[in-house]
Write a protein that holds these residues in place. Structure first.
Motif, PDB file in Angstrom:
ATOM      1  N   GLU A  32      54.689 -25.052  -9.560  1.00 33.77           N
ATOM      2  CA  GLU A  32      54.999 -25.202  -8.139  1.00 33.77           C
ATOM      3  C   GLU A  32      56.264 -26.023  -7.895  1.00 33.77           C
ATOM      4  OE1 GLU A  32      51.766 -26.712  -5.794  1.00 33.77           O
ATOM      5  OE2 GLU A  32      50.343 -25.348  -6.741  1.00 33.77           O
TER       6      GLU A  32
ATOM      7  N   GLN B  50      49.734 -25.906 -18.075  1.00 33.86           N
ATOM      8  CA  GLN B  50      50.555 -25.569 -16.903  1.00 33.86           C
ATOM      9  C   GLN B  50      49.930 -26.039 -15.589  1.00 33.86           C
ATOM     10  OE1 GLN B  50      50.359 -22.882 -19.393  1.00 33.86           O
ATOM     11  NE2 GLN B  50      52.119 -24.013 -20.165  1.00 33.86           N
ATOM     12  N   TRP B  51      49.317 -27.177 -15.605  1.00 37.10           N
ATOM     13  CA  TRP B  51      48.811 -27.840 -14.396  1.00 37.10           C
ATOM     14  C   TRP B  51      47.722 -27.049 -13.699  1.00 37.10           C
ATOM     15  CZ3 TRP B  51      50.646 -32.762 -13.389  1.00 37.10           C
ATOM     16  CH2 TRP B  51      51.701 -33.152 -14.223  1.00 37.10           C
TER      17      TRP B  51
ATOM     18  N   ARG C  47      47.605 -35.326  -8.962  1.00 40.05           N
ATOM     19  CA  ARG C  47      46.967 -34.341  -9.841  1.00 40.05           C
ATOM     20  C   ARG C  47      46.309 -35.030 -11.026  1.00 40.05           C
ATOM     21  NH1 ARG C  47      48.558 -29.918  -6.798  1.00 40.05           N
ATOM     22  NH2 ARG C  47      48.056 -31.322  -5.122  1.00 40.05           N
TER      23      ARG C  47
ATOM     24  N   TYR D 290      57.385 -32.961 -16.890  1.00 41.90           N
ATOM     25  CA  TYR D 290      56.278 -32.663 -15.988  1.00 41.90           C
ATOM     26  C   TYR D 290      56.742 -31.705 -14.888  1.00 41.90           C
ATOM     27  CZ  TYR D 290      53.887 -36.500 -18.317  1.00 41.90           C
ATOM     28  OH  TYR D 290      53.322 -37.291 -19.269  1.00 41.90           O
TER      29      TYR D 290
ATOM     30  N   ILE E 279      52.581 -35.670  -8.604  1.00 40.74           N
ATOM     31  CA  ILE E 279      52.111 -35.546  -9.984  1.00 40.74           C
ATOM     32  C   ILE E 279      50.946 -36.505 -10.245  1.00 40.74           C
ATOM     33  CG2 ILE E 279      52.762 -36.037 -12.395  1.00 40.74           C
ATOM     34  CD1 ILE E 279      55.482 -34.816 -11.748  1.00 40.74           C
TER      35      ILE E 279
ATOM     36  N   SER F 190      57.354 -28.171 -16.302  1.00 46.66           N
ATOM     37  CA  SER F 190      56.169 -27.420 -16.724  1.00 46.66           C
ATOM     38  C   SER F 190      55.310 -27.018 -15.527  1.00 46.66           C
ATOM     39  CB  SER F 190      55.339 -28.260 -17.683  1.00 46.66           C
ATOM     40  OG  SER F 190      54.870 -29.403 -17.003  1.00 46.66           O
ATOM     41  N   HIS F 191      55.566 -27.591 -14.353  1.00 47.30           N
ATOM     42  CA  HIS F 191      54.726 -27.335 -13.189  1.00 47.30           C
ATOM     43  C   HIS F 191      55.207 -26.086 -12.464  1.00 47.30           C
ATOM     44  CE1 HIS F 191      52.220 -27.874  -9.797  1.00 47.30           C
ATOM     45  NE2 HIS F 191      51.771 -29.044 -10.208  1.00 47.30           N
TER      46      HIS F 191
ATOM     47  N   ARG G  39      59.291 -27.804  -3.889  1.00 53.55           N
ATOM     48  CA  ARG G  39      57.919 -27.430  -4.184  1.00 53.55           C
ATOM     49  C   ARG G  39      57.556 -26.212  -3.351  1.00 53.55           C
ATOM     50  NH1 ARG G  39      52.354 -29.849  -2.116  1.00 53.55           N
ATOM     51  NH2 ARG G  39      51.115 -28.263  -3.153  1.00 53.55           N
TER      52      ARG G  39
END
Lengths: 199, 544
Positions: free
Chosen positions: B276, B80-81, B57, B270, B54, B273-274, B290
């Motif tokens: 992946e 959404q990243w 990113r 986090y 995270i 919401s990701h 992941r």
């Protein structure tokens, strides 16, 4: 935390009492004894709505986390409105839920409820039966809401036709409020109301 | 993950192993995705690894568009990243993106919420002249440049805590509007929440310029965090949607316990919401899985062995899609009472009428009393099931249903549902019973090895067969919700044909495993191969 709550409620009371709306008797707040957590509110039905000339009593409960969480408000006076439960008086209003903000006050709540009476939101209903009538048969909804205002909130508009139907049910031994609820829910169709009560 | 090396040990693998010492990675991946429709690439990450993932990113975004990590987190969470999209829309119209992500207020800010307490405020002097920003604002800086056109030296604050400010006149820029407040005015103002006078040094505001005292902010954060809200805490003003970023919230949290809670909940936000990432649903498991593709495929947690669908996090359910299985499970929860009544645990033998309790997973039953062989599902003679067309899994709809009464239609609907539910439930029970069979096999192998009849490796094929059986039955179980919601037509006919074939082969395998000592090993391994091929074909043909 309840320290802020007590302080806030005290100030808000003064705000409401001094406000223009209170001077015109359109909104009112009363402490239930000395406990600031239980407040009685009252709003006047807005003009040019079926709620006109009615006075609607509200129960307001202040949580310990006030003003960071909204007050819990419900109607004590029975009311026929898409966003208010005709049974419990529970209210569906965004600012009493997720749209509440700590900077809002009881005055804002009372005025918003008054605005809700003037402009219902049938697509976000609390009472599905009422909302359906509001959408399908607006004229009947209006006269029903007006009749409820007369019966429960001291409104002045009479409706002899509805009175007659209520009396028919009363003669059959049905309790008065039950008769009103059944007839209102069944679009004032006596046969359907009878079926609903006795089935 | 390692499905592929189980079933299809074809000649080619053997050939490759024999002739090539190193293996070709390209051929390998190609083979896996083609041969196994369930193949899915994923990694299991520990919380430190996820945190690093995270943070990478956040770092990447923060350096590429020059914003603070705290603001980058808000943008990533709200979008959404999707890093590349954020960068491109930021370059195109930063102002719009920041409003969309609730970093800036959608309306030009003004201090109308303080007017409520009749503060003597000279508020909102709008000016388009950006030179007001030339006194650098010495507090935390959210955006290093508000638009790409601006020079790098200009500062725009998104949140400010004036406790750090020593200036006598304050300039706060909100979007393109600058609001100038004289400190002497701010001094006299009350906090709109507690209605007490607040000193500017003890109050803070977000980019919307709604100013509240720090003690109200911390109480507010405390209340919100206790309710599990962390990354979505909005400004306290009415109808203001500006979000409080991490570097605004955390310094105002007085207690370390609340601060820890904030980080813990925010981390969960986090991950959720990701697209992946997904938390392993296993009890007390902290692993995060992941995968690059957000698809309804099976993942198996390395730490706790929990199997689940990556897309929805529920039990794995191919060939049924996430949405269909959700509808099915809700339906089952609603209608379970009726179904429970119908699917009793015992049935009578259709020939001698002795009461039979099912004690194995196989649906091919043999009454121990009269030796009659029958199907547990339809109670029909098993011989008719052995042929190439197995009809027991197919629901036959009444063709005249449209002309029947409402009651008859309701009865028919319930009958249809029960048909599928019974089969679904029955396979689920069979799975549990076959779990016991697996344990029994283990003990038997152990006993045999101890007695000197063969080595452990000699009997290994039995365990493989039982594992394969469980996997196939699991897929078969999940075909029923799919069939229930499938509209009638040639596709459904094909599906039910394949389902029936799979079912027949699975029962065959189950029968052979339960009588493993009497069955020839070659025969059993042949059956295993057939079942797995049927399963793979069905999954390949009916991918959601």
């Amino acid at each position: 935390m309840s320290n802020i709550a007590a302080q806030r409620i005290q100030r808000e009371f003064n705000e409401v009492i001094k406000s223009d709306e209170a001077q015109k008797f359109s909104i009112k707040l009363e402490m239930d004894g000395s406990d600031f957590r239980h407040i009685n509110g009252e709003i006047a039905g807005p003009p040019d709505t079926p709620y006109e000339s009615g006075n609607f009593k509200l129960e307001i409960k202040i949580p310990d986390t006030y003003p960071f969480n909204p007050p819990k408000v419900k109607f004590l006076t029975k009311i026929w409105h898409p966003n208010v439960s005709s049974v419990t008086g529970a209210i569906c209003l965004d600012i009493l839920k997720d749209q509440w903000a700590a900077a809002m006050t009881l005055r804002v709540v009372l005025l918003s409820l008054q605005a809700l009476l003037a402009a219902a939101e049938p697509d976000d209903p609390q009472d599905a039966v009422v909302a359906n009538q509001y959408k399908e048969n607006r004229a009947l909804f209006t006269s029903t809401a007006r009749y409820w205002t007369t019966v429960h909130a001291g409104g002045k508009q009479l409706n002899p036709d509805f009175d007659k139907k209520i009396h028919t049910l009363l003669d059959l031994g049905v309790e008065k409020h039950q008769a009103l609820v059944a007839l209102s829910a069944c679009d004032w169709n006596l046969d359907r109301a009878l079926e609903q009560i006795f089935s | 993950m390692s499905d592929d090396d189980m079933g299809g040990s074809g000649d080619e693998d053997y050939y490759n192993d024999y002739y090539s010492d190193g293996h070709d990675p390209d051929v390998e991946t190609l083979d896996k995705t083609l041969q196994d429709p369930e193949y899915f690439e994923f990694q299991c990450l520990t919380d430190t690894e996820v945190e690093r993932f995270i943070n990478e990113r956040v770092e990447e975004l923060s350096t590429s568009i020059q914003v603070t990590p705290s603001l980058a987190k808000v943008l990533l969470l709200m979008c959404q990243w999707n890093l590349s999209e954020i960068v491109s829309s930021y370059r195109a119209d930063a102002h719009r993106l920041l409003i969309q992500c609730q970093v800036k207020p959608s309306m030009p800010a003004n201090n109308n919420n303080t007017s409520m307490v009749s503060a003597n405020l000279v508020s909102a002097t709008n000016t388009s002249n950006r030179s007001t920003t030339n006194t650098p604002f010495p507090s935390n800086v959210g955006l290093m440049s508000s638009t790409s056109m601006e020079k790098a030296g200009d500062c725009v604050t998104l949140c400010s805590s004036s406790s750090k400010s020593e200036c006598s006149s304050r300039d706060v820029v909100c979007g393109s509007n600058a609001i100038i407040q004289q400190e002497s005015d701010v001094k006299e103002c009350c906090c709109p929440v507690c209605l007490c006078a607040m000193k500017p040094s003890e109050s803070s505001q977000l980019s919307c310029c709604h100013r509240f005292c720090n003690s109200c902010w911390s109480t507010y954060f405390d209340v919100e965090i206790t309710q599990g809200i962390t990354t979505r805490i909005e400004c306290m003003s009415s109808h203001c949607e500006v979000l409080a970023p991490e570097d605004f919230v955390v310094p105002l949290l007085p207690r370390t316990r609340v601060r820890e809670k904030y980080h813990q909940f925010a981390f969960a936000d986090y991950v959720r919401s990701h697209p992946e990432l997904r938390f392993c649903p296993g009890p007390n498991c902290t692993i995060v899985v992941r995968a690059k593709d957000n698809k309804p495929k099976r993942v198996i947690c390395e730490a706790c062995n929990t199997q689940f669908c990556f897309a929805c996090g529920c039990d794995y359910h191919l060939p049924t899609s996430c949405e269909t299985i959700r509808r099915w499970l809700t339906k089952c929860a609603d209608d379970s009472e009726t179904a429970n009544y119908i699917s009793a645990h015992t049935k009578d033998c259709p020939k001698c009428h002795i009461c039979i309790e099912k004690n194995g997973g196989c649906n091919h039953m043999q009454c121990y009393n009269c030796k009659h062989e029958f199907c547990w599902m339809c109670l029909g003679c098993w011989r008719s099931h052995g042929s190439e067309y197995y009809e027991c899994s197919r629901y036959k709809e009444n063709p005249n249903i449209a002309h029947e009464s409402v009651h008859a239609q309701a009865r028919e609907a319930l009958k249809k549902y029960l048909h599928y539910y019974e089969r679904w439930e029955n396979h689920s029970k069979s799975l549990k019973l076959e779990c016991q069979t697996l344990n029994a096999i283990r003990t038997r192998i152990h006993a045999k090895v101890m007695a000197g009849t063969g080595t452990w490796i000699d009997w290994q094929y039995l365990l493989d067969a039982a594992t394969l059986l469980a996997r196939c039955r699991y897929t078969l179980q999940n075909t029923y919700p799919f069939a229930y919601f499938l509209a009638p037509g040639p596709r459904k006919d094909l599906f039910e044909y394949q389902q029936a074939q799979l079912e027949a082969e699975i029962e065959n395998l189950s029968w052979k495993i339960e009588r493993a000592e009497m069955t020839d090993r070659g025969d059993l391994e042949n059956q295993m191969d057939i079942v797995e091929k049927r399963r793979t074909t069905l999954l390949t043909d009916f991918q959601p």
